[in-house]
Design a protein around this motif. Structure first.
Motif, short mmCIF file in Angstrom:
data_model
loop_
_atom_site.label_atom_id
_atom_site.label_comp_id
_atom_site.label_asym_id
_atom_site.label_seq_id
_atom_site.Cartn_x
_atom_site.Cartn_y
_atom_site.Cartn_z
N GLN A 50 9.13 6.93 -6.39
CA GLN A 50 10.00 5.82 -6.01
C GLN A 50 9.49 4.48 -6.53
N PHE A 51 8.22 4.39 -6.84
CA PHE A 51 7.55 3.13 -7.18
C PHE A 51 7.31 3.04 -8.68
N HIS A 52 6.70 1.93 -9.12
CA HIS A 52 6.66 1.61 -10.55
C HIS A 52 5.25 1.48 -11.10
N PRO A 93 0.82 -1.22 0.00
CA PRO A 93 0.00 0.00 0.00
C PRO A 93 0.85 1.27 0.00
N LEU A 94 0.42 2.22 -0.80
CA LEU A 94 1.00 3.56 -0.82
C LEU A 94 -0.07 4.53 -0.35
N LYS A 95 0.25 5.36 0.61
CA LYS A 95 -0.65 6.43 1.04
C LYS A 95 -0.23 7.70 0.32
N TRP A 96 -1.08 8.17 -0.59
CA TRP A 96 -0.81 9.44 -1.26
C TRP A 96 -0.95 10.56 -0.23
N SER A 97 -0.08 11.54 -0.27
CA SER A 97 -0.10 12.60 0.73
C SER A 97 -1.26 13.56 0.48
N ASP A 98 -1.72 14.17 1.57
CA ASP A 98 -2.76 15.20 1.44
C ASP A 98 -2.25 16.38 0.62
N GLU A 99 -0.95 16.70 0.79
CA GLU A 99 -0.39 17.83 0.04
C GLU A 99 -0.47 17.59 -1.46
N ALA A 100 -0.19 16.35 -1.89
CA ALA A 100 -0.28 16.03 -3.31
C ALA A 100 -1.73 16.06 -3.80
N ARG A 101 -2.62 15.43 -3.03
CA ARG A 101 -4.02 15.33 -3.45
C ARG A 101 -4.72 16.68 -3.45
N VAL A 159 0.63 -0.29 -5.00
CA VAL A 159 1.53 -0.03 -6.12
C VAL A 159 2.70 -1.00 -6.05
N LEU A 160 3.42 -1.09 -7.15
CA LEU A 160 4.56 -2.01 -7.23
C LEU A 160 5.85 -1.28 -6.83
N HIS A 161 6.55 -1.87 -5.88
CA HIS A 161 7.82 -1.32 -5.38
C HIS A 161 8.95 -2.26 -5.75
N TRP A 162 10.13 -1.67 -5.99
CA TRP A 162 11.35 -2.49 -6.15
C TRP A 162 12.56 -1.58 -5.88
N HIS A 163 12.90 -1.44 -4.61
CA HIS A 163 14.01 -0.53 -4.29
C HIS A 163 14.54 -0.82 -2.89
N GLY A 164 15.81 -0.43 -2.69
CA GLY A 164 16.46 -0.55 -1.40
C GLY A 164 17.02 0.76 -0.90
#
Length: 232
Positions: free
Chosen positions: A173-175, A113-121, A135-140
């Motif tokens: 950061q996500f895909h 799960p990704l929580k979109w920020s209130d500032e963005a929305r 969303v799909l993540h792949w990072h370190g």
């Protein structure tokens, strides 16, 4: 619109971004940096998309083309081209803007799960975003939020998942762009990253997801509202 993308490895391309460009009549041409292809002149493009890759922001000794890439991205930013970075691409942009990029406590690989920020929305460019989505993540690695940037969202594993500097720079950061075929290629070249971990899913679980279409819808809306808004 003339969109240029930078690709760091042969198995991580633009994915759904190519589909969107073709469906909407935009040109999409790339520089494959791992082949040491030449970069274009910034004045000849309208927008730049910087893709992901397994290397880190500071791997110039292993990948000499990173120096030229950073100069090119910086030039596009200075000329106020639309610049979108995904995963490594977002980290490169953050670094160029003076924000630190560092290793996370745990790698994040899979659908989380990704929580979109209130500032963005609350910003007109991203008013269509839901409160949360998978969303799909792949990072370190993870970036700090650059000065004067709007934070885009967060996840349990990664508190800084994106940033936006109106109206020219966006780092994610996500895909959202990843296709099922692209994910299969990424898994094939995972080089042992898919170890046991609190935020790591296994290949079958990732590939069997029915979330690709929804992610592509969000990517399309982002491209419509970010890339095309006040574009040169």
């Amino acid at each position: 619109m003339h969109i240029h993308y930078l690709q760091h490895v042969d198995f991580e391309g633009p994915g759904y971004i190519r589909t969107w460009a073709e469906q909407n009549g935009h040109s999409l041409i790339g520089t494959h940096l791992y082949k040491e292809e030449s970069l274009p002149q910034p004045d000849n493009i309208n927008a730049l998309v910087v893709m992901g890759g397994p290397m880190g922001v500071y791997y110039e000794q292993q990948h000499s083309w990173l120096n030229d890439e950073k100069e090119f991205i910086a030039s596009c930013i200075n000329k106020q081209k639309k610049v979108l970075g995904i995963c490594l691409g977002a980290q490169l942009i953050a670094d160029l803007l003076g924000a630190e990029v560092s290793a996370m406590d745990h790698n994040e690989i899979g659908w989380f799960p990704l929580k979109w920020s209130d500032e963005a929305r609350n910003h007109p460019t991203f008013s269509f975003l839901p409160g949360q989505q998978q969303v799909l993540h792949w990072h370190g690695d993870m970036f700090e939020i650059p000065n004067q940037a709007v934070p885009m969202g967060s996840s349990k594993a990664c508190t800084r998942q994106g940033f936006f500097i109106p109206n020219h720079i966006l780092g994610l950061q996500f895909h959202l762009e990843m296709t099922r075929e692209g994910l299969a290629n990424l898994i094939e070249h995972s080089d042992g990253e898919l170890q046991e971990g609190p935020f790591i899913q296994q290949p079958n679980e990732m590939l069997n997801s029915d979330l690709f279409t929804k992610n592509h819808e969000t990517m399309g809306n982002i491209l419509d509202n970010f890339l095309l808004n006040n574009a040169e």
